[in-house]
Design a protein around this motif. Structure first.
Motif, PDB file in Angstrom:
ATOM      1  N   ASN A  39       0.219  -4.560  -5.171  1.00  0.00           N
ATOM      2  CA  ASN A  39       0.474  -3.388  -4.322  1.00  0.00           C
ATOM      3  C   ASN A  39       1.240  -3.817  -3.068  1.00  0.00           C
ATOM      4  OD1 ASN A  39      -1.478  -1.686  -1.901  1.00  0.00           O
ATOM      5  ND2 ASN A  39       0.190  -0.759  -3.029  1.00  0.00           N
ATOM      6  N   LEU A  40       2.305  -3.085  -2.747  1.00  0.00           N
ATOM      7  CA  LEU A  40       3.096  -3.344  -1.549  1.00  0.00           C
ATOM      8  C   LEU A  40       3.019  -2.159  -0.590  1.00  0.00           C
ATOM      9  CD1 LEU A  40       6.499  -4.882  -2.744  1.00  0.00           C
ATOM     10  CD2 LEU A  40       4.621  -6.058  -1.580  1.00  0.00           C
ATOM     11  N   ILE A  41       2.741  -2.427   0.674  1.00  0.00           N
ATOM     12  CA  ILE A  41       2.881  -1.421   1.713  1.00  0.00           C
ATOM     13  C   ILE A  41       4.353  -1.435   2.111  1.00  0.00           C
ATOM     14  CG2 ILE A  41       2.195  -0.677   4.023  1.00  0.00           C
ATOM     15  CD1 ILE A  41      -0.037  -0.530   1.925  1.00  0.00           C
ATOM     16  N   THR A  70       3.668   0.971  -5.003  1.00  0.00           N
ATOM     17  CA  THR A  70       4.137   1.134  -3.633  1.00  0.00           C
ATOM     18  C   THR A  70       3.306   2.179  -2.903  1.00  0.00           C
ATOM     19  OG1 THR A  70       5.780   2.853  -4.161  1.00  0.00           O
ATOM     20  CG2 THR A  70       6.492   0.548  -4.314  1.00  0.00           C
ATOM     21  N   SER A  71       3.077   1.931  -1.607  1.00  0.00           N
ATOM     22  CA  SER A  71       2.267   2.829  -0.788  1.00  0.00           C
ATOM     23  C   SER A  71       2.876   2.999   0.598  1.00  0.00           C
ATOM     24  CB  SER A  71       0.835   2.283  -0.631  1.00  0.00           C
ATOM     25  OG  SER A  71       0.228   2.058  -1.876  1.00  0.00           O
ATOM     26  N   LEU A  72       2.672   4.173   1.169  1.00  0.00           N
ATOM     27  CA  LEU A  72       2.940   4.454   2.585  1.00  0.00           C
ATOM     28  C   LEU A  72       4.389   4.240   3.012  1.00  0.00           C
ATOM     29  CD1 LEU A  72      -0.282   2.875   4.142  1.00  0.00           C
ATOM     30  CD2 LEU A  72       0.118   5.266   3.518  1.00  0.00           C
ATOM     31  N   HIS A  76      -6.554   5.768   1.892  1.00  0.00           N
ATOM     32  CA  HIS A  76      -5.625   6.810   2.329  1.00  0.00           C
ATOM     33  C   HIS A  76      -5.600   7.925   1.284  1.00  0.00           C
ATOM     34  CE1 HIS A  76      -4.162   3.236   4.598  1.00  0.00           C
ATOM     35  NE2 HIS A  76      -4.156   4.129   5.556  1.00  0.00           N
ATOM     36  N   ALA A  77      -6.476   8.901   1.445  1.00  0.00           N
ATOM     37  CA  ALA A  77      -6.616  10.001   0.502  1.00  0.00           C
ATOM     38  C   ALA A  77      -5.572  11.083   0.748  1.00  0.00           C
ATOM     39  CB  ALA A  77      -8.017  10.604   0.610  1.00  0.00           C
ATOM     40  N   ILE A  96      -3.640  -6.010  -6.984  1.00  0.00           N
ATOM     41  CA  ILE A  96      -4.173  -6.538  -5.730  1.00  0.00           C
ATOM     42  C   ILE A  96      -3.162  -6.276  -4.619  1.00  0.00           C
ATOM     43  CG2 ILE A  96      -5.041  -8.588  -4.528  1.00  0.00           C
ATOM     44  CD1 ILE A  96      -5.506  -9.898  -7.225  1.00  0.00           C
ATOM     45  N   PRO A  97      -3.599  -5.829  -3.442  1.00  0.00           N
ATOM     46  CA  PRO A  97      -2.651  -5.679  -2.337  1.00  0.00           C
ATOM     47  C   PRO A  97      -2.061  -7.029  -1.934  1.00  0.00           C
ATOM     48  CG  PRO A  97      -4.705  -4.515  -1.884  1.00  0.00           C
ATOM     49  CD  PRO A  97      -4.953  -5.380  -3.080  1.00  0.00           C
ATOM     50  N   ALA A  98      -0.755  -7.085  -1.755  1.00  0.00           N
ATOM     51  CA  ALA A  98      -0.129  -8.316  -1.293  1.00  0.00           C
ATOM     52  C   ALA A  98      -0.686  -8.729   0.060  1.00  0.00           C
ATOM     53  CB  ALA A  98       1.391  -8.135  -1.207  1.00  0.00           C
TER      54      ALA A  98
END
Length: 306
Positions: free
Chosen positions: A62-64, A89-91, A139-140, A33-35
């Motif tokens: 999930n962390l941005i 982790t993302s972005l 975000h593909a 789940i995104p934080a």
């Protein structure tokens, strides 16, 4: 990870919730789940506690990790304190996340769209790579599934998880046959009974198809996929003059991106939870195979068992 099926329920902004992940854990998969789906630290902690009470099976958050996310450091501190099985982790750079999470036994999986970044996160100590291809929702990446998987598994030694385009047994098996260690699946779960988004959003995933998915840079400061509703057509998908101007100058870029993110995500949030003509619904091309609103368990069964 100690799960029955090589399958992660992908973290989706606004959509993913504890009930969805519970159903996934009960069906032999894992999920995250995104934080940012939680407004407060107390809500994030409560969700983690709820999942731990429900099952001893692994789940993640999930962390941005982009500098423009003001909650990143506090959210990371919470995850390290209370403990989760993995962080996606993302972005942004996962360096700080890896440094803090690994000593606590928390695995770190990193979203990547190309080999250059994959090698960087491997060097930093990532446990696995999530290869985001051009069929992903949100975000593909720019590359197709097979080419990206082949490039990564030929050049890195950690597991590669394929993200994007999985919506049925055929696409699930094709990802594994291409060399992926597992798949990350998101879009098809928008139209699940456990999702708490509006019925209009769920039904849109049934009514629209792959041809209706477009890429826009107006929502988060980074290109992301949305359903091409009449409102999206009216709004346009390219950055406005003011957005381009703000991003052109280095001293403004950080603040511009955060401003664009906040404004865009507010539009996405409004459309996700209540009927509105300002319909900005995030989804990927895999809505092509969404024919009905179903329970999470049924969706997983149809994808993994056919």
């Amino acid at each position: 990870m100690g799960i029955e099926k090589p399958f992660i329920m992908a973290p989706m902004f606004l959509v993913s919730n504890a009930d969805m992940i519970k159903a996934g854990l009960d069906s032999g998969v894992t999920g995250a789940i995104p934080a940012l789906n939680y407004r407060t630290d107390a809500e994030l902690r409560q969700a983690i506690a709820e999942l731990k009470a429900h099952s001893d099976k692994p789940f993640g958050i999930n962390l941005i990790v982009n500098k423009s996310n003001p909650k990143y450091k506090s959210q990371l501190a919470t995850l390290v304190e209370v403990g989760v099985d993995f962080i996606i982790t993302s972005l942004g750079s996962p360096e700080e996340t890896i440094k803090q999470a690994k000593p606590k036994g928390i695995k770190v999986f990193c979203d990547v769209v190309d080999l250059k970044y994959a090698k960087k996160v491997e060097e930093l100590g990532a446990d696995a790579i999530i290869a985001v291809n051009n069929q992903a929702g949100g975000h593909a990446g720019p590359k197709d599934r097979d080419a990206l998987i082949k490039e990564l598994i030929s050049n890195v030694s950690i597991p590669v998880i394929s993200a994007g385009g999985v919506s049925d047994k055929q696409s699930f098996q094709a990802s594994l046959d291409a060399g992926a260690a597992a798949v990350s699946v998101g879009t098809v779960f928008i139209a699940s009974e456990e999702a708490k988004v509006s019925n209009e959003y769920k039904q849109a995933c049934v009514d629209y198809g792959a041809k209706d998915i477009v890429m826009t840079s107006r929502m988060s400061g980074s290109p992301m996929t949305v359903i091409n509703t009449p409102y999206v057509q009216k709004m346009g998908t390219k950055a406005s003059f003011m957005e381009k101007l703000m991003k052109r100058y280095k001293f403004l870029k950080k603040y511009a991106k955060f401003f664009i993110f906040l404004r865009g995500m507010k539009k996405v949030q409004n459309a996700a939870f209540k009927p509105t003509y300002k319909t900005v619904w995030c989804a990927g091309p895999s809505i092509e195979n969404v024919k009905a609103i179903r329970p999470v368990a049924k969706i997983i069964e149809e994808i993994t068992e056919g």
